[in-house]
Design an enzyme around this catalytic site. Sequence first.
Site, short mmCIF file in Angstrom:
data_model
loop_
_atom_site.label_atom_id
_atom_site.label_comp_id
_atom_site.label_asym_id
_atom_site.label_seq_id
_atom_site.Cartn_x
_atom_site.Cartn_y
_atom_site.Cartn_z
N LYS A 89 -4.72 31.81 30.11
CA LYS A 89 -3.31 31.42 30.17
C LYS A 89 -2.93 30.99 31.60
CE LYS A 89 -0.16 34.69 29.06
NZ LYS A 89 1.06 34.85 29.87
N ARG A 93 -1.52 26.32 35.09
CA ARG A 93 -1.76 25.58 36.34
C ARG A 93 -2.31 24.19 36.08
NH1 ARG A 93 -1.61 30.94 37.19
NH2 ARG A 93 -1.30 31.80 39.28
N GLY A 97 6.90 34.00 32.62
CA GLY A 97 7.15 34.28 34.03
C GLY A 97 6.35 33.35 34.94
N ARG A 103 13.81 39.51 34.46
CA ARG A 103 12.73 39.68 35.45
C ARG A 103 13.16 39.11 36.82
NH1 ARG A 103 7.27 37.91 32.62
NH2 ARG A 103 6.41 38.86 34.52
N SER A 114 1.46 39.67 44.33
CA SER A 114 1.82 38.90 43.14
C SER A 114 1.27 37.49 43.24
CB SER A 114 3.34 38.86 42.98
OG SER A 114 3.70 37.79 42.12
N GLN A 119 1.91 35.18 41.21
CA GLN A 119 2.97 34.21 40.88
C GLN A 119 3.78 33.85 42.12
OE1 GLN A 119 5.14 35.92 37.62
NE2 GLN A 119 3.50 35.50 36.16
N ASP A 145 -2.76 42.93 33.88
CA ASP A 145 -2.30 42.75 32.50
C ASP A 145 -3.10 43.61 31.52
OD1 ASP A 145 -0.37 40.98 33.35
OD2 ASP A 145 -1.66 39.23 33.12
N ARG A 164 6.38 47.95 31.56
CA ARG A 164 5.13 48.37 30.90
C ARG A 164 4.72 49.80 31.23
NH1 ARG A 164 1.75 42.73 31.10
NH2 ARG A 164 2.80 41.81 29.31
N ARG A 182 1.41 42.27 25.12
CA ARG A 182 0.31 43.19 25.49
C ARG A 182 0.50 44.57 24.83
NH1 ARG A 182 -2.82 39.26 27.38
NH2 ARG A 182 -1.91 38.12 29.09
C1 S3P Z 1 -0.09 35.68 36.61
C2 S3P Z 1 -0.04 36.68 37.54
C3 S3P Z 1 0.23 38.09 37.23
C4 S3P Z 1 0.11 38.39 35.74
C5 S3P Z 1 0.72 37.32 34.89
C6 S3P Z 1 0.08 35.96 35.18
C7 S3P Z 1 -0.38 34.31 37.05
O1 S3P Z 1 1.52 38.38 37.68
O2 S3P Z 1 0.70 39.62 35.43
O3 S3P Z 1 0.54 37.62 33.52
O4 S3P Z 1 -0.73 33.47 36.21
O5 S3P Z 1 -0.25 34.06 38.25
P1 S3P Z 1 1.79 38.80 39.21
O6 S3P Z 1 0.59 38.41 40.02
O7 S3P Z 1 3.00 38.11 39.64
O8 S3P Z 1 1.89 40.30 39.18
#
Ligand code: S3P
Length: 434
Positions: free
Chosen positions: A27, A32, A100, A128, A171, A173, A319, A350, A393
Amino acid sequence: MQVKGPVTRFIAPVAHVEGHIAVPGDKSVSHRALLIGALADGETHVSGFGRSGDTESTMNAVRALGATVDELDVDTLVVHGVGVRGLRAPDRPIDCGNAGTLARLVTGLLAFQDGAFELTGDDSLSRRPMERVAGPLREMGAQIETIDGHLPMRITGGALTGLQYEMPVASAQVKSAILLAGLGAAEPVTVIEPAPTRDHTELMLGAAGAKVRVRGLSVTVEAPERLRLPEVHVPGDISSAAPYLVAAALLPGSKLMVHDIGLNPRRTGLLDVLERMGVRVGIHNRRKIAGELIGDVEVEAQPLVATTIEPHEVPLLVDELPIFGLLAACARGKSVVKGAEELRHKESNRIETAVAALQAIGVRARETEDGFTVTGVPTRPRGGRIHARGDHRIAMLGAVAGIVSKDGVRVEDAECVSISFPGFYSLLESVSVQ
Ligand code: S3P
């Protein structure tokens, strides 16, 4: 993709699991491929795309922003990019759904485009935190408004300066949003992580010709003149493979091989933890495709011992921590998850939902501020009723709990698995042996 409304599924116990399976494309990499493909010049051929509720939100978003996406097959796409600064403002908000990753990453890209953009999301995503992305981007000069740190978010594109940013939380993200904003910044951007998180953004930007420098925990990106990303091969998603690997680890007599899964070392924390707990994990056919490691993973059930997940490990299996709780439930001794307060900011809280799910089937699990503890018993858990609370999840944890339980598990809101893996239940059934 239509994510169906709440549905209850009863998951009955099975004797063991066996077989050879593959899971949909990763995913994180799929999001990306769409986002970076949209910014590239020319075509990006994506094979192994992981089609799900979340990645369809991203496909819709890049289309709304002016990129064309041809769907040659369920998992084969061609993205026609519009160039690094070529996105256009749609006349309505971009709906990020439950995703997210989309909401955070696209914010970085939009910060330097021409126009004004609005991002919305479903109830879970709207709870969030977005300030963790908006804050550092504002330091680069971005104009971003949130509602009390949440969606809906308004982004007015403009000139960005460079940034050196020490991230307070680990993180991927947040890191990715800043690096993507760096594609349009006047000076380089550097992000320093407190612990290594998944690096798919860095790898893909490098493959697309951007100047990316990685030194320890620091990553620097310079704005490129153009990106070219002719091809992305998406490996199988280790996070989607995890429930099956855990089922195989828990049910004596099981032997399961999951083929072609991504083995990026920033994602394989669960495999290390399984081995530490006593499970036999074999990795076959290991190879590298476009910078990402791929291989086949084989798991054979063995008696399990408890373990502690230390804070620095958390991003490597973030995750998978809910399903780890189920492993811990059947392992001899007390398992502890530390330094995982980030779990409170996922699709659900979670720490709360995983512990509630485990308790609902008779497991001795307890919340802590930054994680949870589980006192395991090497036997099948009783079973019961688990509410997924809209979190894919947790629904998957419930389903695996059902097959490894004595009496079965009723999973409420079971269909939310389509957020990451629409075919989850039929694949589980296909490996189950009565
Ligand atoms: C993700 C990063 C993770 C993960 C999310 C996907 C990504 O979050 O929990 O399901 O694709 O960058 P964080 O790194 O922000 O904790």
